[in-house]
Write a protein that holds these residues in place. Structure first.
Motif, PDB file in Angstrom:
ATOM      1  N   ILE A  87       0.881  -1.164   0.000  1.00 41.27           N
ATOM      2  CA  ILE A  87       0.000   0.000   0.000  1.00 41.27           C
ATOM      3  C   ILE A  87       0.917   1.212   0.000  1.00 41.27           C
ATOM      4  N   VAL A 122      -5.089  -1.136  -7.183  1.00 37.83           N
ATOM      5  CA  VAL A 122      -6.384  -0.659  -6.670  1.00 37.83           C
ATOM      6  C   VAL A 122      -6.140   0.701  -6.028  1.00 37.83           C
ATOM      7  N   ILE A 123      -6.923   1.692  -6.445  1.00 37.59           N
ATOM      8  CA  ILE A 123      -6.736   3.078  -6.001  1.00 37.59           C
ATOM      9  C   ILE A 123      -7.955   3.537  -5.224  1.00 37.59           C
ATOM     10  N   ASP A 124      -7.747   4.356  -4.210  1.00 34.84           N
ATOM     11  CA  ASP A 124      -8.854   5.038  -3.535  1.00 34.84           C
ATOM     12  C   ASP A 124      -9.334   6.126  -4.497  1.00 34.84           C
ATOM     13  N   THR A 125     -10.125   5.703  -5.501  1.00 38.92           N
ATOM     14  CA  THR A 125     -10.408   6.544  -6.662  1.00 38.92           C
ATOM     15  C   THR A 125     -11.338   7.719  -6.376  1.00 38.92           C
ATOM     16  N   PHE A 126     -12.242   7.578  -5.396  1.00 34.57           N
ATOM     17  CA  PHE A 126     -13.135   8.717  -5.122  1.00 34.57           C
ATOM     18  C   PHE A 126     -12.326   9.905  -4.603  1.00 34.57           C
ATOM     19  N   LEU A 139     -22.183  13.902  -1.412  1.00 35.66           N
ATOM     20  CA  LEU A 139     -22.662  12.531  -1.292  1.00 35.66           C
ATOM     21  C   LEU A 139     -23.724  12.460  -0.208  1.00 35.66           C
ATOM     22  N   PRO A 140     -24.802  11.736  -0.473  1.00 38.38           N
ATOM     23  CA  PRO A 140     -25.757  11.478   0.601  1.00 38.38           C
ATOM     24  C   PRO A 140     -25.166  10.454   1.559  1.00 38.38           C
ATOM     25  N   LYS A 141     -25.611  10.495   2.795  1.00 42.80           N
ATOM     26  CA  LYS A 141     -25.217   9.487   3.772  1.00 42.80           C
ATOM     27  C   LYS A 141     -26.111   8.271   3.540  1.00 42.80           C
ATOM     28  N   ILE A 142     -25.524   7.107   3.339  1.00 39.88           N
ATOM     29  CA  ILE A 142     -26.398   5.974   3.024  1.00 39.88           C
ATOM     30  C   ILE A 142     -26.694   5.115   4.241  1.00 39.88           C
TER      31      ILE A 142
ATOM     32  N   TYR B  38     -10.102   2.795   3.922  1.00 35.50           N
ATOM     33  CA  TYR B  38     -10.049   4.125   3.325  1.00 35.50           C
ATOM     34  C   TYR B  38     -11.240   4.318   2.401  1.00 35.50           C
ATOM     35  N   GLY B  39     -11.987   5.382   2.631  1.00 37.00           N
ATOM     36  CA  GLY B  39     -13.149   5.646   1.795  1.00 37.00           C
ATOM     37  C   GLY B  39     -13.893   6.862   2.310  1.00 37.00           C
ATOM     38  N   ASP B  42     -18.290  10.362   4.793  1.00 39.19           N
ATOM     39  CA  ASP B  42     -19.561  11.103   4.775  1.00 39.19           C
ATOM     40  C   ASP B  42     -20.683  10.219   4.240  1.00 39.19           C
ATOM     41  N   MET B  43     -20.352   9.423   3.228  1.00 37.45           N
ATOM     42  CA  MET B  43     -21.371   8.539   2.648  1.00 37.45           C
ATOM     43  C   MET B  43     -21.444   7.212   3.387  1.00 37.45           C
ATOM     44  N   PHE B  44     -20.295   6.712   3.792  1.00 32.17           N
ATOM     45  CA  PHE B  44     -20.218   5.398   4.438  1.00 32.17           C
ATOM     46  C   PHE B  44     -19.573   5.562   5.817  1.00 32.17           C
ATOM     47  N   PRO B  45     -20.382   5.803   6.839  1.00 27.85           N
ATOM     48  CA  PRO B  45     -19.819   6.067   8.178  1.00 27.85           C
ATOM     49  C   PRO B  45     -19.026   4.881   8.724  1.00 27.85           C
ATOM     50  N   PHE B  46     -19.213   3.706   8.130  1.00 31.53           N
ATOM     51  CA  PHE B  46     -18.451   2.538   8.583  1.00 31.53           C
ATOM     52  C   PHE B  46     -17.107   2.431   7.877  1.00 31.53           C
ATOM     53  N   ASN B  66     -25.745  -2.699   6.821  1.00 34.69           N
ATOM     54  CA  ASN B  66     -25.804  -2.011   5.533  1.00 34.69           C
ATOM     55  C   ASN B  66     -25.565  -2.879   4.314  1.00 34.69           C
ATOM     56  N   ARG B 120      -5.503  -2.936   6.760  1.00 38.93           N
ATOM     57  CA  ARG B 120      -5.637  -1.754   5.914  1.00 38.93           C
ATOM     58  C   ARG B 120      -6.392  -2.178   4.671  1.00 38.93           C
ATOM     59  N   VAL B 121      -7.424  -1.445   4.308  1.00 38.97           N
ATOM     60  CA  VAL B 121      -8.223  -1.799   3.136  1.00 38.97           C
ATOM     61  C   VAL B 121      -8.302  -0.595   2.194  1.00 38.97           C
ATOM     62  N   VAL B 122      -7.882  -0.803   0.951  1.00 35.46           N
ATOM     63  CA  VAL B 122      -7.990   0.216  -0.103  1.00 35.46           C
ATOM     64  C   VAL B 122      -9.071  -0.244  -1.072  1.00 35.46           C
ATOM     65  N   ILE B 123     -10.045   0.616  -1.345  1.00 36.14           N
ATOM     66  CA  ILE B 123     -11.212   0.276  -2.165  1.00 36.14           C
ATOM     67  C   ILE B 123     -11.222   1.140  -3.425  1.00 36.14           C
ATOM     68  N   THR B 125     -13.056   3.258  -4.704  1.00 37.27           N
ATOM     69  CA  THR B 125     -14.190   3.945  -4.079  1.00 37.27           C
ATOM     70  C   THR B 125     -15.073   4.693  -5.074  1.00 37.27           C
ATOM     71  N   VAL B 129     -19.012   4.360  -5.087  1.00 40.37           N
ATOM     72  CA  VAL B 129     -19.931   5.491  -4.894  1.00 40.37           C
ATOM     73  C   VAL B 129     -20.969   5.537  -6.012  1.00 40.37           C
ATOM     74  N   ALA B 132     -23.486   2.836  -5.402  1.00 35.22           N
ATOM     75  CA  ALA B 132     -24.326   3.101  -4.230  1.00 35.22           C
ATOM     76  C   ALA B 132     -25.334   4.208  -4.540  1.00 35.22           C
TER      77      ALA B 132
END
Lengths: 143, 143
Positions: A87, A122-126, A139-142, B38-39, B42-46, B66, B120-123, B125, B129, B132
């Motif tokens: 990472i 794999v990238i944290d693309t957002f 972003l809405p809270k889901i 990592y993400g 605001d959208m995914f509080p978890f 969820n 450690r988790v990389v998504i 994202t 999004v 979702a």
């Protein structure tokens, strides 16, 4: 004790991106290398899958046209005999906008005879997209 | 030959998420476990960082509220004596919206005495999004 293939590859890749010198990288790519950087290719045409040395060298030139690497740090790391995963946290500049970008990614690389045969990123693309846009996306809270 | 800690942890985690049975997971978490997904929180509080067994069990309960996991596939894998890293592709349902979500992530886990001490988790994202939200986010081409 010889140097792990991952270090040679990493040095050659960064040289290809920052100095536009791709001879070292070309020498370390398997002819049939399997390359995938997961991300939104509509925004970043240099994301996506590539196959073979020529296609990978071309996509690295596109990356070099678009970013400059300032720093990187390995936050997690695993090394096998012919493989390496990490990472990484990069500090970049997006050359078109001159925006600073801080990027987290995970990469899994496979080597054979010292040459890269496969890499998956794999990238944290957002987070990347928001920085490249220079503004937050609402972003809405889901949950 | 004993089973690798990563398989036990993976099984316990999926059981905690899909069956809401967290005893196995609790038994495999170091008291001071260091957890980061990592993400966009605001959208995914978890998403985000958690420290310690109680905080990790709580965030896994939030994940269980969820999502439901249908399938996962390991696309890349590295195992060390006390560590394991993988790129995984998940098929999920977002329970609130009932939307199917296909998710790619990379995870790096460290164990001590069989217990998880760090993950450690990389998504990918942006892809997450958009799924979702249930609609694409328009992006300019930057390159």
């Amino acid at each position: 004790m010889t140097e792990h293939s991952l270090w040679r590859f990493s040095r050659a890749l960064h040289r290809a991106i920052n100095e536009r010198q791709s001879e070292d990288l070309a020498a370390l790519l398997d002819d049939n290398v399997d390359w995938a950087v997961y991300g939104p290719i509509d925004m970043f045409p240099f994301h996506g899958a590539r196959r073979g040395k020529a296609a990978v060298l071309e996509v690295c030139r596109q990356v070099a046209d678009n970013i400059r690497v300032h720093r990187f740090e390995r936050e997690s790391m695993m090394l096998g005999v012919d493989s390496g995963a990490s990472i990484m946290r990069y500090s970049l500049t997006a050359l078109g906008s001159n925006r600073p970008i801080s990027l987290r990614l995970a990469q899994f690389a496979q080597f054979s005879g010292g040459n890269l045969t496969s890499i998956r990123v794999v990238i944290d693309t957002f987070d990347l997209v928001e920085q490249a846009l220079g503004r937050p996306i609402h972003l809405p809270k889901i949950a």
